[in-house]
Design a protein around this motif. Sequence first.
Motif, mmCIF file in Angstrom:
data_model
loop_
_atom_site.group_PDB
_atom_site.id
_atom_site.type_symbol
_atom_site.label_atom_id
_atom_site.label_comp_id
_atom_site.label_asym_id
_atom_site.label_seq_id
_atom_site.Cartn_x
_atom_site.Cartn_y
_atom_site.Cartn_z
ATOM 1 N N ALA A 251 0.811 -1.214 0.000
ATOM 2 C CA ALA A 251 0.000 0.000 0.000
ATOM 3 C C ALA A 251 0.849 1.270 0.000
ATOM 4 N N PRO A 252 1.920 1.369 0.820
ATOM 5 C CA PRO A 252 2.741 2.587 0.739
ATOM 6 C C PRO A 252 3.354 2.805 -0.642
ATOM 7 N N ALA A 253 3.765 1.730 -1.302
ATOM 8 C CA ALA A 253 4.354 1.881 -2.635
ATOM 9 C C ALA A 253 3.336 2.433 -3.621
ATOM 10 N N ALA B 191 9.158 6.902 7.871
ATOM 11 C CA ALA B 191 8.040 6.137 8.436
ATOM 12 C C ALA B 191 7.932 4.727 7.889
ATOM 13 N N LEU B 192 8.500 4.460 6.708
ATOM 14 C CA LEU B 192 8.260 3.175 6.059
ATOM 15 C C LEU B 192 8.853 1.991 6.816
ATOM 16 N N PRO B 193 10.137 1.991 7.220
ATOM 17 C CA PRO B 193 10.675 0.797 7.902
ATOM 18 C C PRO B 193 9.903 0.410 9.169
ATOM 19 N N ALA C 236 9.240 -3.129 -4.072
ATOM 20 C CA ALA C 236 8.200 -2.252 -4.603
ATOM 21 C C ALA C 236 8.287 -0.862 -3.990
ATOM 22 N N ASN C 237 8.483 -0.788 -2.682
ATOM 23 C CA ASN C 237 8.591 0.523 -2.036
ATOM 24 C C ASN C 237 9.869 1.244 -2.459
ATOM 25 N N LEU D 34 16.784 3.209 2.893
ATOM 26 C CA LEU D 34 15.898 2.116 3.314
ATOM 27 C C LEU D 34 16.666 1.052 4.077
ATOM 28 N N ALA D 35 17.907 0.761 3.651
ATOM 29 C CA ALA D 35 18.698 -0.224 4.387
ATOM 30 C C ALA D 35 19.000 0.274 5.799
ATOM 31 N N GLY D 36 19.410 1.546 5.911
ATOM 32 C CA GLY D 36 19.658 2.102 7.237
ATOM 33 C C GLY D 36 18.396 2.185 8.065
#
Length: 812
Positions: free
Chosen positions: A10-12, A47-49, A73-74, A142-144
């Motif tokens: 959904a976020p993507a 907010a995503l992770p 996807a994100n 995103l990795a961090g």
Amino acid sequence: AVGWLPVGLAPAVMVMAAALLFLAFPKQKQKLASVTGALLAGLVVWALPPLLAEFGEPVLAFSLFPPPLVLLANLLALVALVLLLPAPGRPLHLFWLTWPILAWGLATASGAWLAFGVVLLALTAPAKGRAAFASLGVAAALAGGGDGATRNAILARTESTLARWGEVRSVARALVGSLPEGRLSELAAAAPGRRLVLLGELAAFAKVEEVLPGTALVLEDPEGKPVATWGEAGMLGEAGDQELASRKLAAGFRLRLLAPPPPHDVLAALAASGVGVPVAAFDRGGSPMSRGAPFRPLPPAVVGEALARERWWGSAIVGNRSVPTYLRAYGDWVLAVPWMRPALPDFFLLVVALGLWAFAPLFLWQVRGRLALWWRERASFAGRLRALAVTSAFLPLFLLANVLPGQWIREREQVRLEVARALGTAMAEGPRGELLGTLVRDLGVTVAVYRPSLLAVTSRPDAALTGGVPMLPPPEAYIRTVRRWREPVVQVNGTVSVFLPVRRENQNLVVAVLGLTEVVGSRFSPGEWFFATGLAVAFLALWAAETLARGLAAPMERLVEAARRLGRGEQATLAPQEFRNDEFGTLAQAFTAMAAEVQARQEELQRQRDLLERVLENLSAAVLVVEGDAVVLANAAAKKLGAEAGLPHLVASFGPTLSETLSRAQAGTPASARLFPRGQADAVWNLTAVPLSGESRRVCLVLEDLSEVARAERLASLTELARIVAHEVKNPLTPIRLWVEELQAALAKGPEDVVEVARLAVEEILQQVARLKEVSQGFSNLVALEQWEAVPVDLSHLAAEVVEEYRGLARR
């Protein structure tokens, strides 16, 4: 899921929708769109992770090919959002500040710093290379962020498990009291082989592993002996398990809810809660009691500080690796929950792999037209340079890929075998209960004993029922036991299982240690390492080859264009500032000097050519150059003769003599001839044919009109002829005049003298008249040369006649 869409996607979808909305912004609001989109990208990164962790989706990739679908996807959605934002008109110096900010965010796993770095990246990334910068920056963020979300999840689960464990007895009593009486009666009345199944169904019904992780349900017969166990209690006869709650059943049976002794109860609860890392409890002296992996002792000062602070981030050594660790005071113990961050090489590989997954489709889309151009240029200098760069980059990687994975596998197998041999040495005297309990608790493994080839006892009977513990050992382990060969058998299937052949009390046993977790080494396989590295090297090699090819091809193209201009006779000067101070610069200087000299020579040749053309144009003679039957050059006089119509026209005008003379000149011999044009009686032309040097058989023809010269020669001849005629006529007239004068004189003297003089005069006059007639006939023959006839003359007779004439005159 949201309808048919998994909730993690959904976020993507929302980010992609927002990215498409930014495309509809009017041009006058591009700055507003850029700032808004950058802030949105930073908010999503922040907010995503945690959101994915809350949804139970993976926030860090443990497999790179392919990575988790939700994470990919994100990642693609965020990269698309950054790319669709307007790029700055000119590069900003703040762009280079993005990478230290992202590096600091990675080091501290701070979502705020990572979000700030992404915002700065979206606002300042230049248009050139924006896709690569966006892919790498968002992948790192995103990795961090996933690393930070893992840390936060460890904290949250640790605190929630400890909070729940603080009221464990009341929760346990409530749980046991809520069990249905009917199920309990069925359990007590069940056959022995059926009791473990029913006990497992009862544990699943009560959600024991979720409510009280690390505990076990134990069914005891009327004599107090365990007849069925579901969970990690009763470690192969080891005493000390604490009872949390119990309930009497029919026929004297009793159901007990047990937990390991402190602090193993909390460690078991933490391990079962899903923290996903090894845990340990340290006493005041710093001695560890671990679960999942061995911990080294902590200094007492560190333990004291942790007890004083109650919650503190420190460091602990797990295996041979020092890692950040959450230290939590729990009574007289300090619980250690390490934050098992990926090793720096693994983290680097993770960022690169995620960046490649995002960048690869963008790269292929951007170069979709250039790929065909590269294929067409494969035989050019730039194409060969690209092939050389990619081959040079891939060749050592290919060689290493054929050597290092095998070496890596052999070393890892050797490590596993050494661990298995160490366990075998510890089991040499037979499987002691306290040793097996230590293995279960400290390493978080499952222990099973086979006698001789069937499962006799295990620390997890429930796992034996569900298939987690094999009912039979590997045949190789059993054969080694019978042959008294103590070499362990190691199997790997996600986790490591070790089967140890031992002998105790004249019995051949196989002790299995199942579920060993490797806490050292890379989390990624060699194939993933080499695939990610190879793909990164391929992109870097293509970029380097393209940059190098452009850097080399651009000066070469300028040189080629200058050479073409020079060939067309145009100005071909190269500006020195267009070239670096290298070999191309030296070549450009040499070419400029050569071009200046060539142009000077061309100008001189042009002046000479113009002079020659003016001379040829002003020549009255016709000059033309013939190659074969074609006229390749003709001056104005030659054009008047019809040279432009071709050689056959000239041959038709001047006769075959021209063709014959031309043939001799084409054979290499200069020739000349007189030409008499047809239909022009008085026209005379002189032809000179000279072969030109060179491989081409060209001949220079010069046609001179000699008609006026011939006319002048004829006039001169006529003048000379008139003089000769006058002389020839004058010679006979002189004797005639003299004889006439003699006759006049004789007439004056008398008639007697007239006769003698007349006789002589008549004879002499007749002779002179005959001579005049001969002269007249001779000049008539001169007009008609074809009628001339050669006649011999007697010079003696002619001389005697002349003497006789003058002798007669002398007498008078």
